[in-house]
Every structure is written in C-alpha cells, then in structure tokens.
Design a protein around this motif. Structure first.
Motif, mmCIF file in Angstrom:
data_model
loop_
_atom_site.group_PDB
_atom_site.id
_atom_site.type_symbol
_atom_site.label_atom_id
_atom_site.label_comp_id
_atom_site.label_asym_id
_atom_site.label_seq_id
_atom_site.Cartn_x
_atom_site.Cartn_y
_atom_site.Cartn_z
ATOM 1 N N LEU A 52 0.864 -1.026 -0.028
ATOM 2 C CA LEU A 52 0.071 0.019 0.028
ATOM 3 C C LEU A 52 0.851 1.415 -0.050
ATOM 4 N N LYS A 53 1.863 1.270 0.835
ATOM 5 C CA LYS A 53 2.637 2.327 0.924
ATOM 6 C C LYS A 53 3.423 2.637 -0.666
ATOM 7 N N THR A 54 4.108 1.651 -1.217
ATOM 8 C CA THR A 54 4.499 1.528 -2.350
ATOM 9 C C THR A 54 3.778 2.357 -3.254
ATOM 10 N N GLU A 55 2.391 1.917 -3.468
ATOM 11 C CA GLU A 55 1.572 2.314 -4.364
ATOM 12 C C GLU A 55 1.164 3.863 -4.019
ATOM 13 N N ILE A 56 0.891 4.180 -2.949
ATOM 14 C CA ILE A 56 0.768 5.533 -2.424
ATOM 15 C C ILE A 56 1.862 6.448 -2.923
ATOM 16 N N GLU A 57 3.114 6.012 -2.684
ATOM 17 C CA GLU A 57 4.349 6.966 -2.975
ATOM 18 C C GLU A 57 4.543 7.142 -4.456
ATOM 19 N N ALA A 58 4.102 5.848 -5.203
ATOM 20 C CA ALA A 58 4.213 5.929 -6.906
ATOM 21 C C ALA A 58 3.333 6.938 -7.261
ATOM 22 N N ARG A 59 2.002 6.996 -6.829
ATOM 23 C CA ARG A 59 0.918 7.706 -7.218
ATOM 24 C C ARG A 59 1.210 9.277 -6.859
ATOM 25 N N LEU A 60 1.859 9.637 -5.650
ATOM 26 C CA LEU A 60 2.227 10.849 -5.272
ATOM 27 C C LEU A 60 3.537 11.512 -6.121
ATOM 28 N N VAL A 61 4.417 10.519 -6.398
ATOM 29 C CA VAL A 61 5.440 11.074 -7.151
ATOM 30 C C VAL A 61 4.865 11.517 -8.631
ATOM 31 N N ALA A 62 4.145 10.602 -9.323
ATOM 32 C CA ALA A 62 3.564 11.005 -10.541
ATOM 33 C C ALA A 62 2.517 12.256 -10.504
ATOM 34 N N GLU A 63 2.050 12.371 -9.263
ATOM 35 C CA GLU A 63 1.104 13.690 -9.442
ATOM 36 C C GLU A 63 2.070 14.946 -9.378
ATOM 37 N N ALA A 64 3.134 14.806 -8.459
ATOM 38 C CA ALA A 64 4.072 15.732 -8.374
ATOM 39 C C ALA A 64 4.747 15.994 -9.699
ATOM 40 N N ALA A 65 5.177 15.335 -10.650
ATOM 41 C CA ALA A 65 5.671 15.165 -11.907
ATOM 42 C C ALA A 65 4.796 15.822 -12.815
#
Length: 166
Positions: A52-65
């Motif tokens: 869950l943490k990995t998935e949330i982190e990936a989505r946050l990085v994608a949104e920031a990009a």
C-alpha cells in the motif's frame, strides 16, 4: 446435454467467486471496524503496509511530476516527500475519510460479511476490490496472503480523500 453442462459450470464458477468474496468480506469487515475504532493493531493486521505504501508513494511522485510549477524540483523532492507521506497515510485515521465516503461514520453500524461481499468485485488477477457502486471502479484493493488473510494492498481512490488527522 451440452447446454446443461455449460450452465452447471457457469453456476460452479459463480459460486466460487461468491465464496471468495464472502471470505474476503470477513477481513474487509475487520478493516472497517479498525478504521472506525482507530485500532492500529487491527488495522496493521489487515493491511499489506509495504504494498500500500509503495502504491501511494508512486502515485504521489507521478502527481508531483505533472505539476509544471515545480519543474525539476519535483523529481528531487517528490520521492522523499512521497515516502514520508506514504508512511503517514497508511494509518487508520488517514483512511477514516474514505470510510466516511462509503457511509461508515463512527456512529454507523458496520454491515455483515454478506452485505460487504456484494460491494466486492473479483479482479482477473485473483484480488478483490471494493467499489462505491455495484459496477463502479475499484477503490480499495485486497490481496489474499499466504496465511489466507485478505489485506488492503491498493488504494485507487482520490489521494485527497486520505487525511492525516481524522
């Protein structure tokens, strides 16, 4: 005869899917109660924290990009901030807003497994997901572990629904 056989096979497959959803519904029920009661130990028992943490982190990085205002700074800062946020968001209090969007407030009686199973959808890869509406998109994704316990392993909802304070 062939149509009877095919009908019986379809019925058997539907029963298997229903049994799987009923099995998952027990753990989904326990997760909902842990969120409602802000019970960290029960929450942790029903969450695949790493997934869950990995998935949330990936989505946050994608949104920031995607944010052009941040430019190259996003690629430098986003992974560290996402890791912090991912850890902070995998908490029962952070998922309280999501539960409330489903109609589960602290005053709400959590429905039993049969009712919960009707809100679950079996995915092609064997996981199950909870939807807001019967044919709606997946919001919460659950994966069956080696110990036969279903754990929350993905969140497909709006990240803005996760709050650090409940």
């Amino acid at each position: 005869m062939r149509s009877i056989f095919l009908s019986l096979m379809a019925f058997a497959l539907a029963c298997c899917a229903s049994v799987e959803k009923l099995d998952a519904a027990n753990d989904v029920h326990a997760l909902l109660i842990s969120i409602r009661d802000n019970d960290q130990a029960a929450f942790d028992a029903h969450v695949d924290r790493a997934a869950l943490k990995t998935e949330i982190e990936a989505r946050l990085v994608a949104e920031a990009a995607k944010d052009n205002r941040l430019g190259g700074l996003a690629s430098i800062l986003a992974p560290g901030l996402a890791e912090f946020a991912g850890e902070a968001l995998v908490q029962p209090s952070a998922f309280r807003m999501v539960a409330e969007r489903y109609g589960y407030t602290p005053q709400t009686k959590i429905p039993g497994r049969v009712v919960i199973s009707q809100a679950l959808k079996t995915m092609p890869d064997g996981r199950v997901c909870a939807t807001r509406q019967k044919e709606g998109p997946c919001l919460l994704i659950f994966t069956k572990g080696a110990d036969d316990r279903w754990r929350l392993s993905g969140f497909e909802g709006d990240l803005a629904e996760l709050r650090l304070k409940g």
